[in-house]
Design a protein around this motif. Structure first.
Motif, short mmCIF file in Angstrom:
data_model
loop_
_atom_site.label_atom_id
_atom_site.label_comp_id
_atom_site.label_asym_id
_atom_site.label_seq_id
_atom_site.Cartn_x
_atom_site.Cartn_y
_atom_site.Cartn_z
N MET A 92 32.85 46.81 43.34
CA MET A 92 33.07 47.67 42.18
C MET A 92 34.44 47.44 41.52
N LEU A 93 35.37 46.85 42.24
CA LEU A 93 36.74 46.70 41.76
C LEU A 93 36.94 45.49 40.86
N VAL A 94 36.05 44.52 40.98
CA VAL A 94 36.33 43.19 40.45
C VAL A 94 36.37 43.16 38.92
N SER A 95 35.43 43.79 38.26
CA SER A 95 35.38 43.71 36.79
C SER A 95 36.67 44.20 36.15
N ALA A 96 37.21 45.30 36.67
CA ALA A 96 38.44 45.84 36.10
C ALA A 96 39.61 44.88 36.31
N MET A 97 39.72 44.29 37.49
CA MET A 97 40.81 43.35 37.75
C MET A 97 40.65 42.09 36.91
N ALA A 98 39.42 41.66 36.71
CA ALA A 98 39.18 40.47 35.90
C ALA A 98 39.57 40.71 34.44
N ALA A 99 39.40 41.95 33.99
CA ALA A 99 39.69 42.27 32.59
C ALA A 99 41.18 42.19 32.28
N VAL A 100 42.05 42.31 33.28
CA VAL A 100 43.49 42.30 33.02
C VAL A 100 44.15 41.00 33.49
N THR A 101 43.36 40.02 33.90
CA THR A 101 43.88 38.73 34.35
C THR A 101 43.08 37.60 33.72
#
Length: 459
Positions: A92-101
């Protein structure tokens, strides 16, 4: 030094988990530790930005689906110490981290024991699309009996049977990811009203011992098709599985000598599987305590120790070893025990310390209170860089899976004090390689290489 007297390149992953106490027990009590924010999206996006600034290969997110109730045969100690419980889903965490990197990779842990491969294939394909090909999957077969019981089983499958099950699980996934959709199946033909050519989408017609999957993959191919395969098994059966499937392998050993043996056996197994000895990146678990001077680093470490919990460490070790360490005196050697959990953990401690002395139960509690399964090194940025280069050369590892004592403070210290030293020495990247996670790790194409097991299922 390696070939042509060039320094060996060192790679970093950050090791974290969607929980409070991951590897270092009791450190959630430290006033600067922010692991209590594990259930806040901002914690993960801030961490992702920090790691990308440090040119980390990725963040590797561990997971469990049960509690560490081997210790005292109860949930009480793990719940009290926050020992990987409560815990949230890593994917569940990955999409948000991908959006800022733009470059950071994401290695997510998911087990083969309790989720059918058909829906799991779609979840990973979705993440690979949303990250533009920056996702990897850490394949685990499970080791906690509590997870098995809560999924309706008396206990988990025997160690080697879990790998036989995982072998077929991977076969189903390779067929879905690699063999169901042809590269040019999606037409988006507006004039003729054809989005996808049905003749180029194929059912996989799988019927095996554990799974029957006749149909198509219901997601179109993602940038990598198959996510980068991570694996952490270092038992004999786990090494064989890793050699056939893994593109990045995580190991953990308390001493340099035991690590060197593990790495050599993995590289030998890669060759036996028809692959190059260096076809999988090998990262070893390490915790780094550093500061501007050796004295400040040592003081920081001593302060951290004052917050650590040896009982919490034994809770973890009991689960990892499959042995209730509460039943043993602190002065008792580990001895010759059998495990249905992580067999390599038991094996490493049975090999003894670097000085040849036996590990006692008390030694294990003290050793793993900060750092968990891996060693902890302490020093200035220069001293840490020296030690990391020494470990990499002597044990033949490609990089380090860096756990934290406190988060994000441990990672901030590494970015500030260690990485600049390694970069000055030409031993750490200053820029990212373009492309998908697979391209960044191996400098080859975005698809599985032809010698990989999964490539044989390509349409």
């Amino acid at each position: 030094m390696s070939e042509l007297n060039l320094p060996r390149e060192i790679r970093f992953n950050a090791f974290d988990m969607n929980c409070v106490a991951h590897q270092s027990s009791g450190m959630w009590r430290h006033p600067l530790d922010q692991s209590r924010r594990y259930n806040e999206l901002s914690y993960w996006t801030e961490l992702a930005r920090l790691l990308e600034r440090g040119r980390f290969d990725g963040i590797f997110i561990a997971d469990v689906l049960g509690t560490y109730d081997v210790y005292e045969g109860s949930n009480e100690a793990p719940i009290r110490h926050g020992a990987q419980v409560p815990v949230g889903d890593p994917l569940m965490l990955v999409s948000a981290m991908a959006a800022v990197t733009e470059h950071l990779g994401f290695g997510v842990t998911a087990g083969t024991a309790y989720e059918h491969p058909y829906p799991f294939a779609r979840r990973m394909t979705t993440l690979d699309h949303l990250t533009k090909g920056r996702v990897g999957w850490n394949v685990v077969t499970g080791y906690l009996p509590s997870a098995a019981r809560n999924m309706g089983h008396d206990d988990q499958m025997a160690h080697d049977e879990r790998y036989a099950h995982a072998d077929e699980y991977l076969e189903v996934l390779y067929k879905l990811w690699e063999g169901s959709w042809e590269d040019d199946a999606v037409l988006v033909d507006r004039e003729n009203g054809v989005f996808t050519d049905p003749a180029k989408v194929h059912g996989i017609n799988h019927k095996g011992t554990f799974f029957t999957v006749p149909g198509i993959h219901i997601s179109e191919p993602s940038p990598q098709r198959t996510p980068v395969i991570y694996q952490a098994g270092t038992s004999p059966r786990g090494v064989t599985f890793a050699a056939e499937n893994a593109e990045a392998i995580f190991v953990a050993a308390p001493t340099k000598e035991s690590l060197k043996k593990s790495v050599a056996s993995i590289r030998d197994a890669l060759e036996r599987a028809g692959r190059d000895r260096n076809s999988a990146r090998i990262y070893t678990l390490m915790t780094v305590i550093t500061d501007a001077t050796p004295e400040l680093a040592r003081a920081k470490y001593e302060e951290y120790l004052s917050y650590s919990s040896e009982e919490g460490a034994l809770v973890f070790m009991s689960g990892w070893m499959g042995i209730d360490l509460s039943k043993y005196d602190v002065n008792e050697p580990v001895g010759n025990v059998q495990s249905n959990a992580i067999q390599s953990v038991v094996s490493h401690f049975q090999q003894g310390k670097d000085d040849g002395a036996e590990w006692t139960v008390g030694d294990i509690g003290k050793h793993s209170a900060i750092g968990g399964l891996g060693p902890t090194i302490v020093g200035s940025g220069e001293q840490i860089a020296d030690q990391l280069q020494e470990w990499a050369e002597e044990a033949d590892v490609d990089g380090f899976n860096l756990a934290y004592a406190i988060t994000p403070g441990t990672f901030e210290d590494i970015v500030e004090f260690v990485i600049p030293v390694l970069q000055e020495r030409g031993a750490y990247p200053t820029e990212y390689v373009e492309g998908t996670l697979r391209e960044k790790l191996h400098g080859r194409g975005r698809r599985l290489p032809v010698e990989h097991r999964g490539a044989s299922f390509a349409v």
